[in-house]
Write a protein that holds these residues in place. Structure first.
Motif, mmCIF file in Angstrom:
data_model
loop_
_atom_site.group_PDB
_atom_site.id
_atom_site.type_symbol
_atom_site.label_atom_id
_atom_site.label_comp_id
_atom_site.label_asym_id
_atom_site.label_seq_id
_atom_site.Cartn_x
_atom_site.Cartn_y
_atom_site.Cartn_z
ATOM 1 N N GLU A 280 0.812 -1.210 0.000
ATOM 2 C CA GLU A 280 0.000 0.000 0.000
ATOM 3 C C GLU A 280 0.855 1.274 0.000
ATOM 4 O OE1 GLU A 280 -3.185 0.001 2.813
ATOM 5 O OE2 GLU A 280 -3.825 -2.010 2.220
ATOM 6 N N ALA A 281 1.980 1.246 0.711
ATOM 7 C CA ALA A 281 2.845 2.429 0.727
ATOM 8 C C ALA A 281 3.410 2.695 -0.670
ATOM 9 C CB ALA A 281 3.975 2.241 1.735
ATOM 10 N N ALA B 34 2.019 1.824 -3.471
ATOM 11 C CA ALA B 34 0.906 2.282 -4.313
ATOM 12 C C ALA B 34 0.608 3.755 -4.061
ATOM 13 C CB ALA B 34 -0.330 1.443 -4.039
ATOM 14 N N ARG B 35 0.652 4.183 -2.794
ATOM 15 C CA ARG B 35 0.429 5.603 -2.495
ATOM 16 C C ARG B 35 1.489 6.472 -3.165
ATOM 17 N NH1 ARG B 35 -0.950 3.443 2.621
ATOM 18 N NH2 ARG B 35 -3.179 3.689 2.994
ATOM 19 N N ARG B 36 2.745 6.029 -3.112
ATOM 20 C CA ARG B 36 3.841 6.788 -3.743
ATOM 21 C C ARG B 36 3.643 6.876 -5.250
ATOM 22 N NH1 ARG B 36 7.199 3.627 -0.880
ATOM 23 N NH2 ARG B 36 8.016 2.639 -2.738
ATOM 24 N N MET B 37 3.304 5.765 -5.876
ATOM 25 C CA MET B 37 3.152 5.747 -7.327
ATOM 26 C C MET B 37 1.969 6.615 -7.768
ATOM 27 S SD MET B 37 5.621 4.074 -8.499
ATOM 28 C CE MET B 37 6.669 4.430 -7.111
ATOM 29 N N ILE B 38 0.893 6.551 -7.020
ATOM 30 C CA ILE B 38 -0.273 7.370 -7.364
ATOM 31 C C ILE B 38 0.029 8.845 -7.145
ATOM 32 C CG2 ILE B 38 -2.655 7.905 -6.686
ATOM 33 C CD1 ILE B 38 -3.081 4.876 -6.322
ATOM 34 N N ALA B 39 0.774 9.166 -6.084
ATOM 35 C CA ALA B 39 1.152 10.564 -5.832
ATOM 36 C C ALA B 39 2.079 11.075 -6.923
ATOM 37 C CB ALA B 39 1.817 10.687 -4.469
ATOM 38 N N ALA C 221 -1.953 4.108 -13.580
ATOM 39 C CA ALA C 221 -0.681 4.576 -13.014
ATOM 40 C C ALA C 221 0.056 3.438 -12.312
ATOM 41 C CB ALA C 221 -0.934 5.726 -12.040
ATOM 42 N N LEU C 222 -0.673 2.615 -11.586
ATOM 43 C CA LEU C 222 -0.034 1.474 -10.916
ATOM 44 C C LEU C 222 0.487 0.460 -11.925
ATOM 45 C CD1 LEU C 222 -2.464 0.881 -7.925
ATOM 46 C CD2 LEU C 222 -0.203 1.930 -7.872
ATOM 47 N N ARG C 223 -0.291 0.221 -12.975
ATOM 48 C CA ARG C 223 0.156 -0.734 -13.996
ATOM 49 C C ARG C 223 1.365 -0.215 -14.762
ATOM 50 N NH1 ARG C 223 -3.334 -4.779 -16.213
ATOM 51 N NH2 ARG C 223 -1.474 -5.115 -17.410
ATOM 52 N N ARG C 224 1.438 1.095 -14.991
ATOM 53 C CA ARG C 224 2.609 1.655 -15.666
ATOM 54 C C ARG C 224 3.840 1.564 -14.779
ATOM 55 N NH1 ARG C 224 -0.271 6.807 -18.381
ATOM 56 N NH2 ARG C 224 -1.047 5.712 -20.224
ATOM 57 N N ALA C 225 3.645 1.748 -13.485
ATOM 58 C CA ALA C 225 4.775 1.672 -12.554
ATOM 59 C C ALA C 225 5.280 0.238 -12.390
ATOM 60 C CB ALA C 225 4.372 2.235 -11.199
ATOM 61 N N GLU C 226 4.372 -0.720 -12.457
ATOM 62 C CA GLU C 226 4.745 -2.130 -12.325
ATOM 63 C C GLU C 226 3.957 -2.961 -13.329
ATOM 64 O OE1 GLU C 226 6.562 -5.196 -11.841
ATOM 65 O OE2 GLU C 226 7.171 -3.708 -10.372
ATOM 66 N N PRO C 227 4.541 -3.237 -14.507
ATOM 67 C CA PRO C 227 3.824 -3.989 -15.544
ATOM 68 C C PRO C 227 3.463 -5.416 -15.143
ATOM 69 C CG PRO C 227 5.732 -2.858 -16.467
ATOM 70 C CD PRO C 227 5.812 -2.723 -14.985
ATOM 71 N N ALA C 228 4.174 -5.995 -14.167
ATOM 72 C CA ALA C 228 3.873 -7.362 -13.745
ATOM 73 C C ALA C 228 2.624 -7.431 -12.879
ATOM 74 C CB ALA C 228 5.061 -7.935 -12.965
ATOM 75 N N LEU C 229 2.102 -6.295 -12.473
ATOM 76 C CA LEU C 229 0.906 -6.230 -11.642
ATOM 77 C C LEU C 229 -0.316 -6.505 -12.503
ATOM 78 C CD1 LEU C 229 0.161 -5.497 -8.700
ATOM 79 C CD2 LEU C 229 -0.130 -3.158 -9.469
ATOM 80 N N LYS D 50 -7.632 -3.621 -6.974
ATOM 81 C CA LYS D 50 -7.809 -3.820 -5.540
ATOM 82 C C LYS D 50 -6.897 -2.906 -4.742
ATOM 83 C CE LYS D 50 -9.223 -8.653 -5.768
ATOM 84 N NZ LYS D 50 -8.811 -10.029 -5.471
ATOM 85 N N LEU D 51 -5.655 -2.793 -5.180
ATOM 86 C CA LEU D 51 -4.687 -1.946 -4.501
ATOM 87 C C LEU D 51 -5.091 -0.473 -4.584
ATOM 88 C CD1 LEU D 51 -2.084 -2.345 -2.946
ATOM 89 C CD2 LEU D 51 -0.830 -2.121 -5.058
ATOM 90 N N ALA D 52 -5.534 -0.033 -5.739
ATOM 91 C CA ALA D 52 -5.980 1.369 -5.898
ATOM 92 C C ALA D 52 -7.199 1.645 -5.030
ATOM 93 C CB ALA D 52 -6.286 1.657 -7.358
ATOM 94 N N ASP D 53 -8.108 0.686 -4.920
ATOM 95 C CA ASP D 53 -9.282 0.858 -4.067
ATOM 96 C C ASP D 53 -8.899 0.937 -2.596
ATOM 97 O OD1 ASP D 53 -10.982 0.929 -6.221
ATOM 98 O OD2 ASP D 53 -11.595 -1.180 -6.041
ATOM 99 N N ARG D 54 -7.959 0.102 -2.160
ATOM 100 C CA ARG D 54 -7.519 0.145 -0.764
ATOM 101 C C ARG D 54 -6.837 1.452 -0.432
ATOM 102 N NH1 ARG D 54 -5.426 -5.487 -1.059
ATOM 103 N NH2 ARG D 54 -3.415 -4.483 -1.335
ATOM 104 N N VAL D 55 -6.021 1.946 -1.364
ATOM 105 C CA VAL D 55 -5.283 3.190 -1.130
ATOM 106 C C VAL D 55 -6.240 4.380 -1.134
ATOM 107 C CG1 VAL D 55 -3.570 4.749 -2.146
ATOM 108 C CG2 VAL D 55 -3.097 2.318 -1.968
#
Length: 115
Positions: free
Chosen positions: A72-73, A75-80, A93-101, A108-113
């Motif tokens: 989650e930390a 994910a918060r950094r990547m979204i920020a 944004a999360l998928r661009r930061a980590e293509p293996a995601l 789910k991660l974006a919803d939690r954050v």
């Protein structure tokens, strides 16, 4: 009753094991067609059996695990860093930061954050 039927049709039993049974049936039909001398039907049944085996293999594949640094930390950094997008843009944004995601894990991660 319709809800029970739809739940059954969406179950792992149907999506995983029915294709295997259909592949075995198509293989038997291919052998029967070959014995009967109908080569065209035999080839068609072999191709259908191979398709069903591919479907079974795809349904049996295990999901990929999350990369170790994804939490989650992170994910918060990547979204920020992406300008604090929300909804679909956060998932992108999360998928661009980590293509293996995977898309599901990113959502789910974006919803939690966000929540």
């Amino acid at each position: 009753m319709p809800q029970t039927l739809s739940r059954f049709l969406e179950s792992p039993l149907v999506h995983r094991w029915v294709p295997l049974l259909l592949a075995v049936g198509c293989g038997a039909a291919a052998v029967a067609s070959a014995v009967a001398g109908d080569a065209l039907w035999a080839v068609a049944f072999v191709l259908l059996a191979l398709y069903r085996l591919w479907w079974f293999r795809r349904a049996s594949a295990a999901p990929t695990p999350l990369p170790a640094h994804v939490d989650e930390a992170w994910a918060r950094r990547m979204i920020a860093e992406a300008g604090s997008p929300e909804g679909v843009a956060a998932v992108v944004a999360l998928r661009r930061a980590e293509p293996a995601l995977s898309l599901v894990d990113a959502e789910k991660l974006a919803d939690r954050v966000a929540g």
